[in-house]
Design a protein around this motif. Structure first.
Motif, PDB file in Angstrom:
ATOM      1  N   THR A  32      -8.925   0.017   2.433  1.00 32.45           N
ATOM      2  CA  THR A  32      -9.911   0.893   1.805  1.00 32.45           C
ATOM      3  C   THR A  32      -9.267   2.153   1.239  1.00 32.45           C
ATOM      4  N   LEU A  33      -9.945   2.743   0.259  1.00 30.36           N
ATOM      5  CA  LEU A  33      -9.553   4.049  -0.268  1.00 30.36           C
ATOM      6  C   LEU A  33     -10.590   5.096   0.147  1.00 30.36           C
ATOM      7  N   ASP A  34     -11.444   4.724   1.056  1.00 27.88           N
ATOM      8  CA  ASP A  34     -12.526   5.589   1.502  1.00 27.88           C
ATOM      9  C   ASP A  34     -12.018   6.982   1.870  1.00 27.88           C
ATOM     10  N   ARG A  35     -12.679   8.018   1.404  1.00 21.56           N
ATOM     11  CA  ARG A  35     -12.413   9.412   1.753  1.00 21.56           C
ATOM     12  C   ARG A  35     -10.979   9.846   1.441  1.00 21.56           C
ATOM     13  N   GLN A  36     -10.278   9.150   0.556  1.00 24.88           N
ATOM     14  CA  GLN A  36      -8.911   9.579   0.309  1.00 24.88           C
ATOM     15  C   GLN A  36      -8.899  10.695  -0.746  1.00 24.88           C
ATOM     16  N   PRO A  37      -7.928  11.617  -0.606  1.00 21.33           N
ATOM     17  CA  PRO A  37      -7.915  12.760  -1.517  1.00 21.33           C
ATOM     18  C   PRO A  37      -7.458  12.390  -2.928  1.00 21.33           C
TER      19      PRO A  37
ATOM     20  N   PRO B 282      -8.501  17.794  -1.003  1.00 25.27           N
ATOM     21  CA  PRO B 282      -8.817  17.719   0.436  1.00 25.27           C
ATOM     22  C   PRO B 282      -7.686  17.061   1.219  1.00 25.27           C
TER      23      PRO B 282
ATOM     24  N   PRO C 255      -6.675  -2.752  -1.821  1.00 29.18           N
ATOM     25  CA  PRO C 255      -8.140  -2.734  -1.728  1.00 29.18           C
ATOM     26  C   PRO C 255      -8.828  -3.029  -3.052  1.00 29.18           C
TER      27      PRO C 255
ATOM     28  N   ARG D 251      -2.040   9.590   4.173  1.00 31.32           N
ATOM     29  CA  ARG D 251      -2.526   8.579   5.123  1.00 31.32           C
ATOM     30  C   ARG D 251      -1.687   7.319   4.967  1.00 31.32           C
TER      31      ARG D 251
END
Lengths: 258, 393
Positions: free
Chosen positions: A235-240, B18, B109, B144
């Motif tokens: 996922t790329l969820d919530r990535q900056p 962020p 993804p 990440r």
């Protein structure tokens, strides 16, 4: 990854290219203009339809060079266009997707057999309520905000090999489906084949659920594979990321080339 | 945090974005201590790799310290100094299990674009466009790292940050080029491109038993570094005919192994007509990649020899001399690097003093100098091999 560009144009293009964002470098543009001129001349000498065609290509090439046409565009268009076209399905109401999962059939079967797990693989489903050993109620989100419901009855249950089901009673989306599991050759795991047969054409299904059956089958198997193999979904969820809108909100910028 | 973002062709900006957060149970968050530019980034900058979006954080070759870890990370711990392989593997699919993690089935993804273009999709890559997953890159204060136990490698004592950072990409790419080629003792290996990856391929070729290594480029400082640091015999293709020179150096046989460490933006050197032809077609979209190095390798390679390609190609090429390749019985090996397969072995070579990639770091700059750093790297100014950013310095 390796790459050190050996290109002569870079030296020449460094100044202007850094400023002319999104456009071909000077050397590339000159190359296109010269090449275009050459083709144009060749076309004029040849004459006839062939000559006109050559001339047209030459003119296009010249124009691309002269205006510094975008370089990135062709790369987008070309690779996809060059692959052989896939033949459209003869019966569009029937769709099938297949994937190999590096796991024993039992593990795949166990996950799918519990229909309550399916919304994890099919985000267009809100939930699946298991009513009895053979019956379940599926509730989809529906594109117009209204939930779409159907009741499902299991037909065949061959442990670790085959599962078939169909919609029962009144439903806007009558269909039947099957999941077939087969050992893959060597130590490659299990070949998993999902078949969906709708009574309505794909466009009608997509209108109600937001996705064509082909996409549904493909996405569901992709998620099944990821869940079984890795225990998570990539996922790329919530990535900056930085500013998506070109030039908006300059306050977020700390520095730049220009 | 601050991050270096792509905003369009040749338009990089340092922006405030962020901080990344843990999303999946196998994630870690790495505080980036060093993050290097890479030649393959130049394809992004030049607009040759589609599916970039304004605001994308670039950078994929990095080293740092784990500051947060997900509940299912088993082997790595907070405080560990790790190098992360730039190409992300899940560690569980068939390809990862066989060591071909750059072919990972699960780490991308967004597989649709690559599937449409290539038939199947490859692994996700940090900071390398949405066709390769759209992951945020490492030119940032934090990043990440998914599937951390598989992609992160604790750096052994005795290996410096400056040595370790290149085990992320440049070293395994060069090593894999030599490894794929199946080098046998006595082999002559020719390497096109004397940048960081090319020089690592040269050094690796010797480690794997090559007798002679020849490095081809046109930049005097790179040829000099290839000679002094990697022990290659330098060949300046603007001064000599590459085919003639290689035949003359190999008793007319041709090199046993030819390595392409250049990729899709090659030029044709002395052959101005071929160069013009390739550039013109690239501009109008009749081909997306320029294959000058490939053509030269096919012609120069000895009969029955091996071509090993680690220079990046993205789309299609034209006028590929298939007849020569077929009738000379050439073997083609190629691919993005599978660093997870090599990392420990490479640490071993570094600890024993057989390999020291730290000299690639010719410039160590602050992240705020990102745009300037890429401009210098692209111009190959100031004898630049790699600019490495230290986001917390």
């Amino acid at each position: 990854m390796a790459s050190n560009s050996l290109s002569a144009s870079h030296r020449a293009a460094v100044g202007p290219a850094l400023r002319a964002s999104g456009r071909a470098g000077m050397a590339g543009r000159w190359a296109a203009m010269l090449g275009g001129t050459a083709l144009g001349l060749l076309g004029a000498r040849r004459g006839g339809w062939g000559g006109i065609a050559l001339g047209a290509v030459g003119a296009g090439l010249f124009l691309a060079g002269a205006t510094g046409g975008p370089l990135a565009l062709p790369t987008v268009v070309l690779p996809a266009g060059i692959l052989p076209r896939r033949r459209p399905h003869r019966t569009p109401e029937r769709t099938q997707s297949v994937v190999t999962i590096a796991a024993p059939a039992e593990e795949v079967y166990r996950f799918w057999r519990n229909f309550a797990n399916l919304p994890k693989l099919m985000p267009w489903l809100d939930r699946v309520d298991v009513l009895s050993a053979t019956e379940s109620q599926w509730i989809a989100k529906g594109t117009d905000g209204e939930p779409v419901r159907w009741r499902v009855a299991l037909d065949r249950v061959d442990e670790n090999e085959l599962l078939t089901w169909h919609t029962a009673g009144e439903t806007p989306l009558p269909h039947r489906a099957s999941l077939m599991l087969k050992p893959a050759p060597g130590d490659r795991g299990t070949e998993v084949r999902l078949t969906l047969v709708h009574r309505h054409p794909p466009a009608e299904v997509a209108r109600l659920l937001g996705l064509t059956p082909e996409r549904q089958a493909h996405d569901a198997l992709l998620r099944l594979k990821q869940r079984i193999e890795t225990g998570e979904l990539s996922t790329l969820d919530r990535q900056p990321h930085g500013n998506r809108g070109l030039g908006l909100n300059p306050a977020s910028r700390l520095g730049g080339v220009e | 945090m601050r991050a270096l973002c792509w905003n369009g062709t040749n338009d990089l900006r340092v922006e405030r974005v962020p901080d990344p957060v843990l999303v999946n149970p196998h994630d870690v968050i790495v505080k980036v201590s060093l993050s290097s530019v890479c030649g393959s980034d130049l394809h992004l900058l030049g607009g040759y790799v589609p599916t970039m979006q304004p605001g994308d954080i670039i950078g994929h070759e990095f080293l740092g310290e784990i500051v947060e870890k997900g509940p299912e990370v088993r082997y790595l711990n907070r405080g560990d100094r790790i190098v992360t392989v730039s190409i992300i593997g899940c560690g569980h699919c068939g390809h990862c299990q066989h060591g071909d993690s750059s072919l990972c089935d699960n780490s991308n993804p967004k597989p649709e674009a690559a599937r449409a273009a290539y038939g199947h999709c490859g692994a996700g890559i940090f900071g390398y466009s949405h066709a390769f997953g759209g992951y945020a890159g490492s030119h940032a204060e934090y990043v990440r790292v998914p599937y951390a136990d598989f992609n992160g490698f604790r750096v052994p004592e005795g290996i410096t940050d400056e040595q370790a950072v290149f085990v992320s990409d440049a070293v395994p790419t060069g090593y894999m080029a030599a490894d794929m080629a199946g080098i046998k003792p006595g082999d002559v290996v020719a390497v096109w491109g004397c940048g960081g990856v090319g020089q690592m391929a040269m050094r690796s070729a010797y480690l794997l038993g090559a007798e002679r290594v020849i490095g081809i480029d046109r930049f005097p400082d790179r040829l000099r570094a290839a000679q002094m640091k990697a022990g290659a015999e330098p060949l300046d293709y603007t001064r000599v005919d590459v085919f003639d020179a290689l035949q003359s150096m190999t008793g007319g046989r041709g090199p046993d192994v030819c390595i392409d460490a250049v990729g899709m933006e090659a030029d044709s050197g002395a052959n101005a007509l071929e160069d013009l032809y390739d550039r013109a077609k690239q501009v109008v979209g009749l081909q997306s990649d320029r294959p000058a190095v490939l053509r030269q390798m096919i012609e120069a390679c000895r009969k029955g020899g091996t071509l090993s390609i680690v220079g990046v190609y993205g789309g299609v090429i034209d006028k590929f001399p298939m007849g020569a390749a077929m009738n000379k019985g050439l073997t083609f090996r190629m691919g993005q690097q599978n660093g997870q397969r090599y990392a420990e072995r490479l640490f071993g070579h570094i600890v024993k003093g057989e390999l020291d990639p730290s000299y690639l770091m010719t410039h160590r700059w602050s992240l705020d100098d990102g745009p300037k750093g890429y401009r210098m790297f692209k111009d190959k100014a100031d004898d630049c091999l790699r600019v490495v950013f230290a986001p917390h310095a």
